[in-house]
Design a protein around this motif. Structure first.
Motif, short mmCIF file in Angstrom:
data_model
loop_
_atom_site.label_atom_id
_atom_site.label_comp_id
_atom_site.label_asym_id
_atom_site.label_seq_id
_atom_site.Cartn_x
_atom_site.Cartn_y
_atom_site.Cartn_z
N THR A 339 0.81 -1.21 0.00
CA THR A 339 0.00 0.00 0.00
C THR A 339 0.85 1.26 0.00
OG1 THR A 339 -1.86 -1.09 1.09
CG2 THR A 339 -1.78 1.30 1.22
N VAL A 343 0.46 3.93 -3.00
CA VAL A 343 -0.11 5.25 -2.76
C VAL A 343 0.91 6.35 -3.04
CG1 VAL A 343 -1.03 6.77 -0.98
CG2 VAL A 343 -1.82 4.40 -1.12
N THR A 344 2.14 6.18 -2.55
CA THR A 344 3.15 7.24 -2.76
C THR A 344 3.50 7.38 -4.23
OG1 THR A 344 4.91 5.63 -2.26
CG2 THR A 344 4.12 7.01 -0.45
N PHE A 347 -0.42 7.93 -6.52
CA PHE A 347 -1.29 9.04 -6.19
C PHE A 347 -0.54 10.30 -5.74
CE2 PHE A 347 -3.89 5.23 -5.71
CZ PHE A 347 -5.03 5.60 -6.43
N PHE A 348 0.73 10.14 -5.32
CA PHE A 348 1.51 11.30 -4.91
C PHE A 348 2.73 11.52 -5.81
CE2 PHE A 348 -1.10 10.54 -1.28
CZ PHE A 348 -1.27 11.78 -0.68
N GLY A 361 2.58 11.05 1.26
CA GLY A 361 1.82 9.87 0.85
C GLY A 361 1.84 8.77 1.89
N TRP A 364 -0.57 9.51 4.49
CA TRP A 364 -1.94 9.23 4.05
C TRP A 364 -2.26 7.74 4.17
CZ3 TRP A 364 -6.13 11.82 3.85
CH2 TRP A 364 -7.23 11.35 3.15
N ASP A 416 -8.40 10.09 -7.29
CA ASP A 416 -7.32 10.65 -6.49
C ASP A 416 -7.29 9.98 -5.12
OD1 ASP A 416 -8.96 12.11 -4.48
OD2 ASP A 416 -9.51 13.38 -6.19
N HIS A 417 -6.30 10.37 -4.32
CA HIS A 417 -6.03 9.64 -3.08
C HIS A 417 -7.18 9.73 -2.08
CE1 HIS A 417 -4.81 13.77 -2.02
NE2 HIS A 417 -5.01 13.42 -0.76
N ARG A 418 -7.99 10.78 -2.12
CA ARG A 418 -9.09 10.91 -1.15
C ARG A 418 -10.17 9.85 -1.38
NH1 ARG A 418 -9.52 17.23 -2.34
NH2 ARG A 418 -9.11 16.27 -4.37
N LEU A 420 -9.68 6.90 -2.07
CA LEU A 420 -9.24 5.62 -1.51
C LEU A 420 -9.92 5.32 -0.17
CD1 LEU A 420 -5.40 5.79 -2.25
CD2 LEU A 420 -7.08 4.28 -3.34
#
Length: 511
Positions: A339, A343-344, A347-348, A361, A364, A416-418, A420
């Motif tokens: 993960t 994510v990093t 998404f970042f 990230g 998050w 986007d990451h939100r 998730l």
């Protein structure tokens, strides 16, 4: 042994355990709150620590091997020993709670101060061993303290504490950053937000376990005998007969399978961590052969013989649930390892562990892990009991596993990451059923006097898939989609669906 207990119960000689109040249920499982804080800090931050100390993405699975390997070795042994322990006022399971919590707290204190990668890897080994020493007897503790009609409620409360502890452990570094604690560090160093979170986790773990130790009184061996029937005097002889009847060929087959895996790695150039899998297969074959030869020679079963005998003689229900555990925990371990890089990177846009974007990230990820654990805590207290009453425990678990598969699959499509956070809702529902339903089903079906060793052996099917993921997944990622760990989430979704399909074979055995 089970027939003796049934005969005594039929004669009206078996007493019932005291029905626990809500406070009693909370006290029994409160220690799990702190244990899960430790596991959550480990799961959410170890990849971050390893990468910050200089390891590459391809090497992460090898470093994570320590955790499942420790559980594989520790849990059956601790389960066997705790079934046979009685230390006066401390009791049967509580000595293991306390010893494991003390060692884990020390490991959490030292871990973020690791100057080099080797120290961090060793501390992961110590931490996971200590957490397993505390955790495994807690599973059996619920069965010891509750009658069968409270097992589902007991494991539900335990799952709620697991979720709540994981929320605290996962989100604490993120909270510290919001309070002004530095979330960046020089190359080769760990951010203060992570260091302080680990120290807090050690204190919380020790305090919560001490609460359970001080607030509960275990039933004595005499009381347990009145509840579950007298011990079967022929149990040792039965184990020896089972072992003596086993074929040497079956033991040699395990050794041959291990040798085949080692040879395959050597010939195909797979990651060297896969050697570990071959070694474990061969080691089980050797252990079985030793136990069989000792039994035939009249030397007694001993701990090794009992563990091997109980493993090979698992009830049908336990075997079918073991297959479900194998696939569901494969998906979870894929998530825990990958993960942070997913994510990093996706998404970042920050694959470099030294960059500010990477640290943002990674923080998050703490929020995401806190979300699925929070959902699990609420689900365990509200949704899961309702579903279990309406459709039964087995079907409830199937629903949860399908929700988890949907959560993993959705990671491919969120913008986007939100978004998730929505993915984590499905994963959280799955997590709540994974932690509650199999154990509630088993605790009501297994011999109570051997609940510790059976729970330890059942957790082998939590650990083995983690070893496979740690050893094999790295090779798959490296060869088929290097630098794109997002595809590991497809594997997680697929294996969760396979677990749901396997659970359909349990429906006829479970309430």
């Amino acid at each position: 042994m089970a027939s003796v207990a049934a005969a005594i119960e039929a004669q009206g000689a078996v007493e019932r355990r005291k029905r626990q109040s809500l406070l009693g249920l909370l006290n029994i499982s409160f220690g799990f709150f702190g244990i899960q804080i430790g596991f959550a800090l480990q799961n959410a931050n170890m990849s971050r620590i390893f990468q910050s100390l200089g390891t590459s993405l391809d090497d992460l699975p090898a470093l994570w091997v320590a955790a499942p390997l420790t559980g594989l070795l520790v849990q059956p042994v601790i389960g066997h020993l705790s079934d046979r322990t009685w230390l006066g006022r401390l009791g049967r399971r509580r000595p293991y709670f306390l010893a494991g919590a003390l060692l884990a707290a020390i490991a959490l204190l030292i871990m973020p101060e690791s100057p080099v990668l080797l120290v961090a890897a060793v501390m992961l080994w110590v931490l996971d061993a200590s957490l397993n020493v505390s955790m495994e007897p807690f599973r059996a503790f619920v069965g010891d303290m509750l009658d069968k009609d409270q097992h589902a409620a007991g494991y539900g409360v335990q799952t709620a504490f697991i979720g709540a502890g994981a929320v605290v452990g996962s989100i604490f570094p993120w909270m510290l950053e919001r309070l002004g604690v530095s979330n960046v560090a020089a190359a080769g160093a760990i951010p203060d937000s992570v260091r302080y979170a680990f120290w807090f986790g050690g204190a919380a773990l020790l305090a919560s376990v001490i609460w359970t130790v001080m607030s509960t009184r275990e039933y004595s061996p005499d009381e347990l005998a009145r509840f579950d029937g007298a011990a079967d005097a022929g149990e040792e002889a039965h184990v020896l007969r089972v072992l003596a009847a086993r074929s040497d060929a079956a033991c040699l087959a395990w050794i041959a399978a291990g040798a085949a895996v080692v040879t395959l790695v050597a010939l195909t150039g797979l990651e060297k961590e896969v050697y570990l899998l071959g070694g474990l297969l061969a080691a089980y074959g050797v252990a079985s052969l030793v136990a069989v030869r000792r039994a035939r020679g009249g030397q007694g079963a001993g701990m090794l013989g009992h563990i091997v005998g109980d493993f090979s003689g698992m009830p049908t229900l336990m075997k079918r649930l073991a297959l479900v555990q194998f696939f569901s925990w494969s998906a979870l371990f894929i998530m825990w390892i990958n993960t942070t890089p997913v994510v990093t990177g996706r998404f970042f846009g920050a694959a470099n562990a030294g960059s500010a974007g990477y640290q943002e990230g990674a923080s998050w990820v703490d929020v995401l892990f806190a979300t699925y654990n929070g959902v699990a805590a609420v689900s365990a207290l509200v949704l899961i009991p309702l579903l279990a009453r309406r459709i039964g425990q087995a079907r409830t678990h199937i629903v949860g596993l399908v929700c988890g598969a949907a959560g993993f699959a959705s990671i491919f499509f969120v913008p986007d990451h939100r978004w998730l956070l929505l993915s984590e809702v499905g994963i959280g529902v799955a997590w709540s059923t994974i932690l509650a339903m199999p154990y509630a089903i088993l605790a009501s079906a297994l011999p109570q006097r051997k609940l510790g060793v059976y729970m330890g052996l059942f957790n082998v099917f939590v650990v083995v898939p983690q070893l496979l993921v740690a050893t094999v997944m790295g090779s798959i990622t490296k060869h088929f989609f290097p630098g794109e760990p997002i595809w590991t989430m497809a594997f997680a979704a697929a294996t969760m669906l396979v677990a749901a399909a396997a659970m359909t074979r349990v429906k006829g055995f479970a309430p």
